[in-house]
Design a protein around this motif. Structure first.
Motif, PDB file in Angstrom:
ATOM      1  N   MET A 129     -84.737 -64.727 -10.093  1.00 16.22           N
ATOM      2  CA  MET A 129     -83.477 -64.177 -10.584  1.00 16.22           C
ATOM      3  C   MET A 129     -83.695 -62.755 -11.107  1.00 16.22           C
ATOM      4  O   MET A 129     -82.895 -61.856 -10.814  1.00 16.22           O
ATOM      5  CB  MET A 129     -82.889 -65.056 -11.691  1.00 16.22           C
ATOM      6  N   ASP A 130     -84.774 -62.545 -11.847  1.00 13.18           N
ATOM      7  CA  ASP A 130     -85.077 -61.211 -12.366  1.00 13.18           C
ATOM      8  C   ASP A 130     -85.287 -60.222 -11.220  1.00 13.18           C
ATOM      9  O   ASP A 130     -84.752 -59.112 -11.242  1.00 13.18           O
ATOM     10  CB  ASP A 130     -86.330 -61.237 -13.246  1.00 13.18           C
ATOM     11  N   ARG A 131     -86.069 -60.631 -10.221  1.00 17.84           N
ATOM     12  CA  ARG A 131     -86.348 -59.751  -9.086  1.00 17.84           C
ATOM     13  C   ARG A 131     -85.053 -59.363  -8.379  1.00 17.84           C
ATOM     14  O   ARG A 131     -84.832 -58.196  -8.060  1.00 17.84           O
ATOM     15  CB  ARG A 131     -87.296 -60.444  -8.107  1.00 17.84           C
ATOM     16  N   ARG A 132     -84.187 -60.330  -8.175  1.00 16.01           N
ATOM     17  CA  ARG A 132     -82.930 -60.058  -7.472  1.00 16.01           C
ATOM     18  C   ARG A 132     -81.969 -59.221  -8.327  1.00 16.01           C
ATOM     19  O   ARG A 132     -81.232 -58.385  -7.802  1.00 16.01           O
ATOM     20  CB  ARG A 132     -82.305 -61.359  -7.020  1.00 16.01           C
ATOM     21  N   ALA A 133     -81.969 -59.414  -9.640  1.00 13.65           N
ATOM     22  CA  ALA A 133     -81.128 -58.599 -10.519  1.00 13.65           C
ATOM     23  C   ALA A 133     -81.579 -57.137 -10.480  1.00 13.65           C
ATOM     24  O   ALA A 133     -80.746 -56.229 -10.461  1.00 13.65           O
ATOM     25  CB  ALA A 133     -81.167 -59.143 -11.950  1.00 13.65           C
ATOM     26  N   ILE A 134     -82.891 -56.928 -10.449  1.00 12.28           N
ATOM     27  CA  ILE A 134     -83.413 -55.566 -10.338  1.00 12.28           C
ATOM     28  C   ILE A 134     -83.058 -54.969  -8.985  1.00 12.28           C
ATOM     29  O   ILE A 134     -82.694 -53.791  -8.890  1.00 12.28           O
ATOM     30  CB  ILE A 134     -84.932 -55.548 -10.602  1.00 12.28           C
ATOM     31  N   ALA A 135     -83.121 -55.773  -7.935  1.00 13.12           N
ATOM     32  CA  ALA A 135     -82.724 -55.290  -6.603  1.00 13.12           C
ATOM     33  C   ALA A 135     -81.247 -54.885  -6.610  1.00 13.12           C
ATOM     34  O   ALA A 135     -80.865 -53.914  -5.947  1.00 13.12           O
ATOM     35  CB  ALA A 135     -82.991 -56.366  -5.552  1.00 13.12           C
ATOM     36  N   CYS A 136     -80.432 -55.596  -7.376  1.00 15.06           N
ATOM     37  CA  CYS A 136     -79.014 -55.229  -7.490  1.00 15.06           C
ATOM     38  C   CYS A 136     -78.855 -53.859  -8.153  1.00 15.06           C
ATOM     39  O   CYS A 136     -77.972 -53.088  -7.773  1.00 15.06           O
ATOM     40  CB  CYS A 136     -78.238 -56.295  -8.265  1.00 15.06           C
ATOM     41  N   VAL A 137     -79.706 -53.541  -9.125  1.00 11.17           N
ATOM     42  CA  VAL A 137     -79.676 -52.211  -9.746  1.00 11.17           C
ATOM     43  C   VAL A 137     -80.065 -51.168  -8.706  1.00 11.17           C
ATOM     44  O   VAL A 137     -79.391 -50.140  -8.559  1.00 11.17           O
ATOM     45  CB  VAL A 137     -80.610 -52.120 -10.974  1.00 11.17           C
ATOM     46  N   ASP A 138     -81.146 -51.432  -7.976  1.00  7.99           N
ATOM     47  CA  ASP A 138     -81.574 -50.492  -6.930  1.00  7.99           C
ATOM     48  C   ASP A 138     -80.454 -50.232  -5.936  1.00  7.99           C
ATOM     49  O   ASP A 138     -80.185 -49.079  -5.580  1.00  7.99           O
ATOM     50  CB  ASP A 138     -82.804 -51.033  -6.187  1.00  7.99           C
ATOM     51  N   GLY A 142     -85.969 -70.086 -20.089  1.00  9.23           N
ATOM     52  CA  GLY A 142     -87.142 -70.333 -19.262  1.00  9.23           C
ATOM     53  C   GLY A 142     -87.449 -69.157 -18.339  1.00  9.23           C
ATOM     54  O   GLY A 142     -86.793 -68.123 -18.355  1.00  9.23           O
ATOM     55  N   VAL A 143     -88.474 -69.364 -17.525  1.00  9.33           N
ATOM     56  CA  VAL A 143     -88.911 -68.346 -16.578  1.00  9.33           C
ATOM     57  C   VAL A 143     -87.959 -68.344 -15.388  1.00  9.33           C
ATOM     58  O   VAL A 143     -87.580 -69.399 -14.875  1.00  9.33           O
ATOM     59  CB  VAL A 143     -90.357 -68.639 -16.118  1.00  9.33           C
ATOM     60  N   HIS A 144     -87.575 -67.161 -14.974  1.00  8.00           N
ATOM     61  CA  HIS A 144     -86.693 -67.045 -13.801  1.00  8.00           C
ATOM     62  C   HIS A 144     -87.038 -65.781 -13.029  1.00  8.00           C
ATOM     63  O   HIS A 144     -86.235 -64.853 -12.913  1.00  8.00           O
ATOM     64  CB  HIS A 144     -85.220 -67.092 -14.194  1.00  8.00           C
ATOM     65  N   ASP A 145     -88.275 -65.771 -12.502  1.00  7.74           N
ATOM     66  CA  ASP A 145     -88.792 -64.589 -11.813  1.00  7.74           C
ATOM     67  C   ASP A 145     -87.932 -64.176 -10.625  1.00  7.74           C
ATOM     68  O   ASP A 145     -87.681 -62.990 -10.429  1.00  7.74           O
ATOM     69  CB  ASP A 145     -90.231 -64.818 -11.351  1.00  7.74           C
ATOM     70  N   SER A 149     -75.991 -64.725  -9.715  1.00  9.63           N
ATOM     71  CA  SER A 149     -74.673 -65.089 -10.260  1.00  9.63           C
ATOM     72  C   SER A 149     -74.732 -66.364 -11.079  1.00  9.63           C
ATOM     73  O   SER A 149     -73.869 -66.598 -11.926  1.00  9.63           O
ATOM     74  CB  SER A 149     -73.644 -65.220  -9.137  1.00  9.63           C
ATOM     75  N   HIS A 150     -75.763 -67.162 -10.878  1.00  5.59           N
ATOM     76  CA  HIS A 150     -75.918 -68.392 -11.664  1.00  5.59           C
ATOM     77  C   HIS A 150     -75.952 -68.083 -13.161  1.00  5.59           C
ATOM     78  O   HIS A 150     -75.438 -68.865 -13.971  1.00  5.59           O
ATOM     79  CB  HIS A 150     -77.184 -69.140 -11.254  1.00  5.59           C
ATOM     80  N   ALA A 151     -76.519 -66.923 -13.528  1.00  8.34           N
ATOM     81  CA  ALA A 151     -76.590 -66.549 -14.944  1.00  8.34           C
ATOM     82  C   ALA A 151     -75.199 -66.397 -15.556  1.00  8.34           C
ATOM     83  O   ALA A 151     -75.039 -66.481 -16.770  1.00  8.34           O
ATOM     84  CB  ALA A 151     -77.372 -65.244 -15.106  1.00  8.34           C
ATOM     85  N   PHE A 152     -74.199 -66.193 -14.727  1.00 11.99           N
ATOM     86  CA  PHE A 152     -72.829 -66.008 -15.203  1.00 11.99           C
ATOM     87  C   PHE A 152     -71.943 -67.219 -14.908  1.00 11.99           C
ATOM     88  O   PHE A 152     -70.733 -67.150 -15.080  1.00 11.99           O
ATOM     89  CB  PHE A 152     -72.226 -64.754 -14.561  1.00 11.99           C
ATOM     90  N   SER A 153     -72.550 -68.326 -14.481  1.00  9.98           N
ATOM     91  CA  SER A 153     -71.765 -69.506 -14.105  1.00  9.98           C
ATOM     92  C   SER A 153     -71.003 -70.104 -15.287  1.00  9.98           C
ATOM     93  O   SER A 153     -69.984 -70.761 -15.092  1.00  9.98           O
ATOM     94  CB  SER A 153     -72.670 -70.564 -13.473  1.00  9.98           C
ATOM     95  N   HIS A 154     -71.466 -69.854 -16.497  1.00 13.74           N
ATOM     96  CA  HIS A 154     -70.786 -70.342 -17.701  1.00 13.74           C
ATOM     97  C   HIS A 154     -69.688 -69.377 -18.145  1.00 13.74           C
ATOM     98  O   HIS A 154     -68.989 -69.635 -19.113  1.00 13.74           O
ATOM     99  CB  HIS A 154     -71.807 -70.519 -18.824  1.00 13.74           C
ATOM    100  N   GLY A 155     -69.565 -68.257 -17.434  1.00 16.85           N
ATOM    101  CA  GLY A 155     -68.607 -67.221 -17.798  1.00 16.85           C
ATOM    102  C   GLY A 155     -69.324 -66.064 -18.459  1.00 16.85           C
ATOM    103  O   GLY A 155     -70.543 -66.084 -18.635  1.00 16.85           O
TER     104      GLY A 155
END
Length: 102
Positions: free
Chosen positions: A84-93, A79-82, A32-38
């Motif tokens: 965050m990426d892993r958790r975003a993919i888990a959200c898709v799953d 930057g790198v955010h492994d 959710s941090h990726a959306f903290s700016h809206g």
């Protein structure tokens, strides 16, 4: 032969999946941090259109919002955010396992 887009339920199925993913992402403390700016008020619809096009559906995303280059530009430079990426993919799953929401 049925396309992946059709197997996913077409535009309606992918819109449901995008909404389920977005709800899970917003509840995740890391992603959710990726959306903290809206985020754009039509983020879910845009995401569904992007996925639809990528899976063999209509070119609504490219025709309306931009091409792949604009998507990469929008999501780069952070930057790198492994994790965050892993958790975003888990959200898709998890959203896929939720099944169709009507």
């Amino acid at each position: 032969m049925q396309s992946v887009y059709e197997a996913a339920g077409g535009s309606e199925g992918l819109l449901r999946l995008a909404a389920a993913w977005h709800n899970r992402v917003m509840a995740d403390e890391v992603v959710s941090h990726a959306f903290s700016h809206g985020f754009h008020p039509q983020h879910t619809e845009r995401l569904a259109a992007y996925w639809a096009e990528a899976l063999g559906g209509p070119a609504t995303y490219s025709d309306t919002y931009g091409d792949e280059t604009s998507v990469v530009r929008m999501h780069s430079g952070n930057g790198v955010h492994d994790e965050m990426d892993r958790r975003a993919i888990a959200c898709v799953d998890d959203a896929l396992r939720d099944g169709p929401q009507r």
